[in-house]
Each structure stands twice: as C-alpha cells, then as structure tokens.
Enzyme design. Structure first.
Site, PDB file in Angstrom:
ATOM      1  CG  HIS A 176      16.048  67.895  22.920  1.00  0.00           C
ATOM      2  ND1 HIS A 176      16.196  68.461  24.168  1.00  0.00           N
ATOM      3  CD2 HIS A 176      15.629  66.613  23.144  1.00  0.00           C
ATOM      4  CE1 HIS A 176      15.887  67.570  25.095  1.00  0.00           C
ATOM      5  NE2 HIS A 176      15.532  66.441  24.515  1.00  0.00           N
ATOM      6  CD  GLU A 177      14.567  63.926  20.602  1.00  0.00           C
ATOM      7  OE1 GLU A 177      15.162  62.885  20.926  1.00  0.00           O
ATOM      8  OE2 GLU A 177      13.825  64.546  21.399  1.00  0.00           O
ATOM      9  CG  HIS A 180      18.645  62.909  23.751  1.00  0.00           C
ATOM     10  ND1 HIS A 180      19.070  62.871  25.051  1.00  0.00           N
ATOM     11  CD2 HIS A 180      17.426  63.508  23.767  1.00  0.00           C
ATOM     12  CE1 HIS A 180      18.144  63.407  25.833  1.00  0.00           C
ATOM     13  NE2 HIS A 180      17.142  63.820  25.079  1.00  0.00           N
ATOM     14  CD  GLU A 257      14.873  64.538  27.870  1.00  0.00           C
ATOM     15  OE1 GLU A 257      14.691  65.480  27.076  1.00  0.00           O
ATOM     16  OE2 GLU A 257      15.108  63.372  27.496  1.00  0.00           O
TER      17      GLU A 257
END
Length: 611
Positions: A176-177, A180, A257
C-alpha cells in the site's frame, strides 16, 4: 498497475488542491486584512452634521491593501519555511514523527522482519529499496511513506504494526505504501503539510497577540484592550481557515487511500492480506492512533486514521469497514484477530493463502542468483561502498590496476582490501544480476552523511576517468548511484531549463542510445529506433554513434524527469518498444532501461526474461 495514470491523477488533484487552497487563502487573507485594518484605523466613522441621519462608515482601502499584503507575506513565509524544512525529503518527516532509521544489516528479529518485507516489496516493484524507519513508541498499527519521489522515499512502520501483523499482512501494508510512492502521492502530501502550516500560522499569531495583549492589558489596569481583541479575531479567522483546510485535505486523502488499496491489491494479487491488516486495526485496542504530537499535520500520510476526528468529514481515511469491503466483498462485517492457537477452518484457509503470498514474495529475494554473503554485504554500510567500487572496476587488467592504485590514494586500507576481496565474486555475476545487487546497496549507501556521500561520488567519478573514457556500464552505474544519493542529501535538479524546448531532442537522444547499444547491427538499431519513435507517435531522427554523448544524455534525462506523468508513460513505452523490437530484452538493454527509468524517478516496468 498503471502508476503513470495514477500519477497524472495526483497531479490533477494537486492542481485542484492548489485552486481550493488558493481560494481559501484569498478569503483568509481578506478577512485578516479587514480585521487588521479595523484595528489599525482603516475603518472610520464619518462626521455628521447635527440632525443628520445615522453616521456612515468609511473604509480606507490603502490601509486594507497594506494589511492584506502583510497577511499574504506572513502566510507565504510560513508556507515557504515549512517547504524548506521538508525539502530534504522523507527522512525529515520520519524523524519528525519519532522514527528511528533501521540499519540495513540489523540482526534484531523484529527489525529484520520489517527490513526483509520492505526489501522484497521494493524488488518486486523494480525500484531501489527505500530506507526504513521504525516508530518505537507507537503501539498502534500504522505505517506511512514520505518523500518527493522514489529517490528520496522512506517507509515508516509503527512498532505495533511490526509486532501485531503477520508477515503477509505487513507485506500488504508495505505494498500500500509503495503504491503511494509509485502513484506520486507523496509530493502532494508534503505540499498539503506546507500549505496548512501557512494557514495555521494565522491562528498562532492570533494566540500570541491574545496572550501578549492580555498580559500587557493586565499591567496597565484594563487599558490597551485592542490587542487581545485583535488576537482573538485572528485566532477565530485562523481556526476557520484551518477547519476548511483540513476538510480539503481529508477529501483528497480519502480518495488516494482507496486508490492505494486498489493498487496494492493489484500489485500483490492478495487483497485478503491487506484486508487482514485492516481487520487487525479494527480489533486492536489502540487501533491505528499515533501518539506523536506531530501526527496531526502528517495524518494524511498514514496507512490508517492516525488521529481521532469528531466529524467524518474531517477524517483523512475512509471508514475501515468500507476499505475492507472493497478489498473482500465476501467479508461478513466482523473483525477477526490473528489466531494464536486454534484457528478455525476459515481462518486457517485465509492464513494459508496469506502465507503462500508471503512465501511467493520472499522467494523473489531468495531466488536472486546472488550469493547470500553478497546480499548480506550489500546491507552493510561499509561493505556496500566496496561492492560499488568492485562493480566499477574495469575488466582490463592494466586499467584495473590504475583504478586500485587511485583507491589506495583516496580511501582507507580497509576499504581497498574490502574492494579487492569482492572483485572476483561481483565480476562473476551476470550483468542482469548486478541490477538487484545495486538496488540492495541503496539503503546502506544512504546511511552516509552528505559529506561522505559527496566524497564517495567524487571517487567513483575519478575511478571512471582513469582510462579517459566512459563506458555504457560505468555511466549507468554512476547515474543510478549518484541520483539516489543526491535524492537523499540534495534535491536540486542537475538541469531544469528547456524542458519543453528540448522535448523532441531528448526523446530522440534517449531512443538512439537505447537502439544503438541494444543492437549490434546498424540496420537493426535503426529499425528498433523507428519502433520506439512510432510508439512515441512523433517524427524523430535516429542519431549516429558520433552524435551520442553521455553527458548530454544525463541532461536530457534530468529534463525528462520533469515531464508530466502521461508524457513519461509515453517515453517509457517507446523505450520498451525500442528494446523489444526483436522480441527479446538483452542484459545490456535491461540495464539501460533500468538506468533510464531510475533517472526519471520511475520503477522499471515488468520485462520478459533476458535472452
């Protein structure tokens, strides 16, 4: 996942964000200007003759405009100050939140688990491994990515996240990071922090005036009441500005998100692991709350809601239930803690699926045809430098002897001995295996301070210059290492002018180099170039060998680095079309593609196996 498309969305969101914040700042400055003008004599009651109607009020625009100028300057200074503070990149944000940088060669079991997971996910994403920070004093489950680009990105993990999540769940969170990072969200997030600091400064100024005025008023027996009233007015106006600023921040953050969740699920193909991590936040006593006093301004950087909000419109993250439901539509709505002893059948099946995912990613590193001792040396700050020097040494015996002599004059005996001890092992590696070895050295190399990094790069350049010529291999290795070290210590671009003016020439030069070094036959090289030019959808001319220049290519890549995301996607697609013209990607083309992508701050796309 098409991160170029997501980067373009991030840029459009940045423009939208800029418009919204500009409107907010205009309203804020107008309100502050009128308020200050009132207290500075900008609003005056006109004198009326006896028997005239009610008195009129007259606004002195010169005072109002001057007040607006002062207010705008103050807000602008506060934004600029925060921007300069954050300019060094993600490490500043991580340290601001209480993060401790982990040594890449740490042997602590918990730290090793976190480092291995980040390492595996970065290699799976074809990007150099970012430094990792552990937030030791944070018992909740959370994580974040910060920086401006993959070159200066860092990943932070709370101790609660490292301890409570399974390996597969932690991999989902790190994915997930990394999403980003690849989607270009980090630059947007840092801009939000800087702009909100400017708005917040109005409240701080009002609070200081209120306190100062109250103290002074008390000493003068109730006189000078104007100052605390002005402070109170600024405090209220600033608070309203912060409120709307936070609403804008939360709205943008929530959408990013959802996008990062979807990208991570697409990236790992295991949405259950990420959903499992979100469920652990739901059952944990501390949830995802971050205790750091600086958590509020960085709340939108985190994986989960880092600070409590009394209104959903202020929440920087979507509700947990919505995120889990999007990842696993079959979810029954009940949070399940990670099993400790006797897992039921459903949990066991989920656990098996997650562990399969964990093993698959772990295998990415284990499957690297690099000896384990070299992998461990790549994680060590001292050995990592020796590995890079060893990779840089020439295959020509005479030239290598001169290069080693130069190292003896510039470096310590221990380092030179380390270089000599690694020559045989690194030279035995095929070129395509030297790429992941270079990626693995990045966290260790970034442990050097600015001065040591500068000296290291200077020595690298001197080693290259020993034989008075630069090979493609030397250029690639120096460009990758130097750009990532500069991302850690110095964010200035090597060249910023003429981005639009040189657009065609830069595309032409990069494609010509790729075609020329990827194909031995002139005719094949020209056809490969044409395939790339056709993909770029622009008439370009193939450059002969005499027209190719590595220094010019470095400048061209610095300009391409400033292209819009969708334009970068076009040139990367063109590079891939050029390299894949003959339906195979050679080790030289793979290394050159990796270097080109690294120089423009993008990960290497998925490529077929080298022939």
């Amino acid at each position: 996942m098409n991160f170029f498309h997501h980067q373009d969305i991030a840029r459009r969101n940045t423009r939208l964000l800029g418009i919204l914040f500009t409107l907010a700042v205009i309203l804020l400055v107008s309100a502050v200007a009128i308020l200050v003008a009132v207290f500075a004599g900008g609003l005056e009651q006109t004198q009326q003759a006896p028997g005239a109607p009610a008195p009129e009020w007259r606004l002195h625009w010169d005072i109002v405009i001057a007040s607006a100028g002062v207010a705008l300057s103050v807000v602008g200074f506060a934004v600029l100050y925060k921007w300069m503070v954050l300019r060094p990149g993600g490490k500043v944000v991580a340290e601001h939140l209480g993060g401790r940088r982990l040594s890449p060669d740490s042997t602590d079991p918990l730290e090793r688990k976190v480092l291995n997971v980040v390492e595996e996910m970065a290699i799976a994403a074809n990007m150099p491994v970012p430094p990792v920070y552990l937030l030791d004093k944070e018992p909740a489950i959370n994580a974040f990515a910060a920086g401006y680009s993959p070159r200066d990105a860092v990943i932070g993990i709370t101790r609660g996240g490292a301890e409570k999540l399974t390996r597969a769940q932690l991999q989902g969170v790190v994915a997930h990071e990394i999403a980003h990072i690849l989607n270009g969200d980090m630059r947007l997030n840092i801009r939000i922090i800087a702009i909100l600091n400017g708005i917040l400064f109005i409240s701080h100024a009002g609070y200081l005036l209120l306190r100062f005025g109250a103290l002074r008023g008390g000493r003068s027996n109730g006189k000078n009441a104007a100052l605390p009233l002005l402070g109170l007015g600024l405090l209220i106006v600033g608070a309203i500005g912060v409120l709307f600023g936070n609403i804008i921040k939360a709205a943008v953050s929530r959408q990013r998100e959802y996008l990062a969740d979807a990208s991570a699920a697409q990236f790992t193909r295991e949405p259950e692991a990420l959903a499992g991590a979100l469920q652990q936040i739901g059952v944990a006593q501390k949830g995802s709350k971050v205790e750091s006093p600086n958590a509020d301004e960085a709340a939108h950087l985190f994986f989960g809601q880092a600070v409590g909000k009394f209104m959903s419109v202020m929440a920087t993250h979507p509700p947990l239930q919505d995120r889990i439901k999007r990842l696993t539509p079959h979810w029954d709505g009940k949070y399940k803690a990670n099993p400790e002893a006797k897992p039921d059948l459903d949990t066991k099946a989920q656990e098996q699926s997650q562990e399969q995912f964990a093993r698959r990613l772990t295998a990415l590193v284990a499957a690297l045809p690099i000896p384990q001792d070299l992998i461990e040396d790549a994680r060590n700050p001292d050995h990592a430098r020796a590995l890079i020097f060893a990779l840089l040494l020439s295959d020509n015996t005479e030239t290598r002897a001169s290069q080693l002599q130069l190292l003896r004059e510039r470096q310590s005996e221990a380092l030179v001995a380390d270089v000599e001890a690694h020559i045989e092992s690194v030279k035995a590696l095929p070129m395509e295996d030297q790429l992941p070895l270079t990626e693995l050295t990045m966290p260790a190399l970034k442990m050097m301070d600015s001065r040591a990094a500068s000296a290291f790069l200077n020595t690298m350049q001197q080693v290259i210059d020993v034989d008075a010529q630069v090979t493609l291999y030397e250029w690639c290795l120096y460009e990758v290492v130097s750009r990532y070290l500069q991302g850690e210590h110095n964010r200035r671009q090597q060249s910023t002018g003429g981005v639009k003016k040189n657009r065609m020439q830069d595309a032409q030069l990069s494609l010509s180099v790729l075609a020329r070094y990827g194909h031995e036959e002139q005719e094949t090289a020209e056809k490969a170039f044409k395939a790339g030019a056709d993909k770029f959808s622009t008439q370009l001319n193939y450059l002969d060998q005499e027209q190719l220049n590595f220094a010019q290519l470095s400048d061209a890549l610095s300009r391409i680095d400033q292209w819009r995301a969708l334009e970068k996607e076009r040139i990367v697609d063109a590079w891939l079309a050029c390299a894949g013209y003959d339906h195979s990607i050679s080790p030289i083309e793979r290394k050159l593609l990796f270097t080109l992508c690294s120089c423009i701050g993008e990960p290497l796309p998925e490529l077929p196996d080298a022939s």
